[in-house]
Design an enzyme around this catalytic site. Structure first.
Site, PDB file in Angstrom:
ATOM      1  N   GLY A  22       5.544  -1.242  -0.320  1.00  0.00           N
ATOM      2  CA  GLY A  22       5.050  -0.588   0.901  1.00  0.00           C
ATOM      3  C   GLY A  22       4.160  -1.544   1.680  1.00  0.00           C
ATOM      4  O   GLY A  22       4.344  -1.746   2.893  1.00  0.00           O
ATOM      5  N   HIS A  23       3.227  -2.168   0.972  1.00  0.00           N
ATOM      6  CA  HIS A  23       2.368  -3.163   1.624  1.00  0.00           C
ATOM      7  C   HIS A  23       3.219  -4.319   2.171  1.00  0.00           C
ATOM      8  O   HIS A  23       2.968  -4.816   3.270  1.00  0.00           O
ATOM      9  CB  HIS A  23       1.361  -3.730   0.620  1.00  0.00           C
ATOM     10  CG  HIS A  23       0.399  -2.732   0.054  1.00  0.00           C
ATOM     11  ND1 HIS A  23       0.442  -2.319  -1.254  1.00  0.00           N
ATOM     12  CD2 HIS A  23      -0.645  -2.063   0.616  1.00  0.00           C
ATOM     13  CE1 HIS A  23      -0.524  -1.458  -1.491  1.00  0.00           C
ATOM     14  NE2 HIS A  23      -1.203  -1.270  -0.376  1.00  0.00           N
TER      15      HIS A  23
ATOM     16  N   VAL B  68       7.606   3.341   2.834  1.00  0.00           N
ATOM     17  CA  VAL B  68       8.598   2.764   1.928  1.00  0.00           C
ATOM     18  C   VAL B  68       8.640   3.622   0.662  1.00  0.00           C
ATOM     19  O   VAL B  68       7.596   3.985   0.110  1.00  0.00           O
ATOM     20  CB  VAL B  68       8.236   1.305   1.571  1.00  0.00           C
ATOM     21  CG1 VAL B  68       9.248   0.716   0.599  1.00  0.00           C
ATOM     22  CG2 VAL B  68       8.151   0.467   2.840  1.00  0.00           C
TER      23      VAL B  68
ATOM     24  N   ASP C 167      -0.103   6.975   5.128  1.00  0.00           N
ATOM     25  CA  ASP C 167      -1.413   7.610   5.283  1.00  0.00           C
ATOM     26  C   ASP C 167      -1.526   8.111   6.727  1.00  0.00           C
ATOM     27  O   ASP C 167      -2.226   7.519   7.556  1.00  0.00           O
ATOM     28  CB  ASP C 167      -2.519   6.610   4.929  1.00  0.00           C
ATOM     29  CG  ASP C 167      -2.422   6.168   3.479  1.00  0.00           C
ATOM     30  OD1 ASP C 167      -2.876   6.907   2.603  1.00  0.00           O
ATOM     31  OD2 ASP C 167      -1.816   5.098   3.222  1.00  0.00           O
TER      32      ASP C 167
ATOM     33  N   HIS D 234       2.291  -3.427  -3.422  1.00  0.00           N
ATOM     34  CA  HIS D 234       3.661  -3.039  -3.761  1.00  0.00           C
ATOM     35  C   HIS D 234       4.536  -3.222  -2.524  1.00  0.00           C
ATOM     36  O   HIS D 234       4.066  -3.725  -1.496  1.00  0.00           O
ATOM     37  CB  HIS D 234       3.690  -1.591  -4.275  1.00  0.00           C
ATOM     38  CG  HIS D 234       2.957  -0.629  -3.379  1.00  0.00           C
ATOM     39  ND1 HIS D 234       3.402  -0.305  -2.118  1.00  0.00           N
ATOM     40  CD2 HIS D 234       1.792   0.043  -3.535  1.00  0.00           C
ATOM     41  CE1 HIS D 234       2.560   0.549  -1.552  1.00  0.00           C
ATOM     42  NE2 HIS D 234       1.561   0.773  -2.386  1.00  0.00           N
TER      43      HIS D 234
ATOM     44  N   ALA E 124      -3.588  -4.024  -5.433  1.00  0.00           N
ATOM     45  CA  ALA E 124      -2.539  -3.394  -6.244  1.00  0.00           C
ATOM     46  C   ALA E 124      -1.286  -3.253  -5.373  1.00  0.00           C
ATOM     47  O   ALA E 124      -0.711  -2.179  -5.224  1.00  0.00           O
ATOM     48  CB  ALA E 124      -2.994  -2.047  -6.809  1.00  0.00           C
TER      49      ALA E 124
END
Ligand code: AMP
Length: 288
Positions: free
Chosen positions: A35-36, A176, A150, A33, A31
């Protein structure tokens, strides 16, 4: 072209092809986005081979959590990986990752994994550290990339690598956010438009705390708490915790603390649980 492999055997030729070069891994639950994407870009910049793992790890979900409804979007994920120049996506089956079924041997985090996220999600960090350890064994990288989003996970992974003498460099990437401040998360897609507006209280609280970083730990906590209290009063947000902690062990920063801290928050909006944090450098001269 990004290759998609599902087994360790299929991954092997890629690892061998880059045996004497720098291999990087980014672990995700899919999933994907932006950030990844930032992690992928950093890995692409730093490494010769970039492996992304996509695996929704059953071991880190509690019985009443969202394992079954966690979004699974492999086709879109592959497109994003291709855009970022990822070499290989490794998306193993549960049976490959847990060949003996429920693992008897697990990596436990100790006290640092029992506070904050660990308090609200019992067993969570044992699940996280066990899967990170497994995926490091399976992908054999020189460098692994993790998001500051995290923060407690990042700190525990750093400790695991140190405490277990694992020869792997851990690189962290800043969180992000959407333009309005909401931290990007795979779980944001659960939010209705109204819930998304409510969820902005998390980042607003963190930024309110940040403004008091020169006034000491209590001032930071008070400013962030005021924002969260207002959100709780609407009845649309349930606060799990707000904490200002020492990132070395995630213990609460005392009022006179100076130096690096993490201001961390977790809350539920409707049925969605969200976390966010900001690294803050505290100065003591204004401490009360
Ligand atoms: P997940 O797929 O949620 O398990 O996250 C995989 C990796 O991406 C972890 O290292 C996360 O910390 C990182 N990550 C998730 N969201 C963000 C974000 N908004 N900014 C930076 N990194 C993130």
């Amino acid at each position: 072209m990004t290759a998609l492999v599902h087994t360790r055997a299929e991954l092997q030729p890629f690892l061998e092809g880059f045996a004497n070069r720098k291999r990087g891994v980014v672990m995700t639950m899919g999933a994907l986005h932006e950030g990844h994407l930032e992690l992928f870009k950093r890995a692409r910049h730093d490494c010769d081979l970039v492996v992304v793992t996509i695996f929704v790890n059953p071991l880190q979900f509690g019985p009443n959590e969202d394992f079954d409804r966690y979004p699974r979007t492999l086709d879109d994920d592959l497109k994003l990986c291709a855009e970022a120049g990822v070499d290989v996506v490794y998306a193993p089956a549960v049976e490959e990752v847990y060949p003996g079924g429920q693992p008897i041997v697990r990596v436990t985090p100790g006290a640092m994994g029992e506070v904050l996220e660990g308090e609200f999600r019992p067993g969570f960090f044992t699940g996280v550290l066990t899967i990170v350890n497994k995926l490091l064994n399976l992908t054999d990288p020189d460098v692994a990339f993790f998001g500051q989003k995290d923060a407690q996970q990042l700190a525990l992974v750093r400790r695991m690598v140190l405490d277990l003498n694992m020869p792997i460099e851990i690189v962290s990437v800043p969180t992000v956010r959407d333009e309005d401040g909401l931290a990007k998360s795979s779980r944001n897609r659960y939010l209705s438009p109204e819930e998304r507006t409510t969820a902005l209280a998390l980042s607003r609280a963190l930024f309110a705390g940040q403004e008091k970083a020169t006034e000491g730990a209590d001032a930071v906590r008070d400013a962030a708490t005021a924002v969260l209290k207002a959100a709780v009063a609407t009845g649309r947000l349930d606060l799990d915790y707000l904490a200002l902690v020492d990132p070395r062990d995630f213990s609460e920063a005392p009022p006179t603390f100076s130096g690096e801290t993490v201001l961390a928050v977790a809350a539920r909006v409707g049925t969605t649980r969200l976390i966010d944090n900001l690294p803050l450098t505290l100065t003591t001269h204004g401490a009360r």
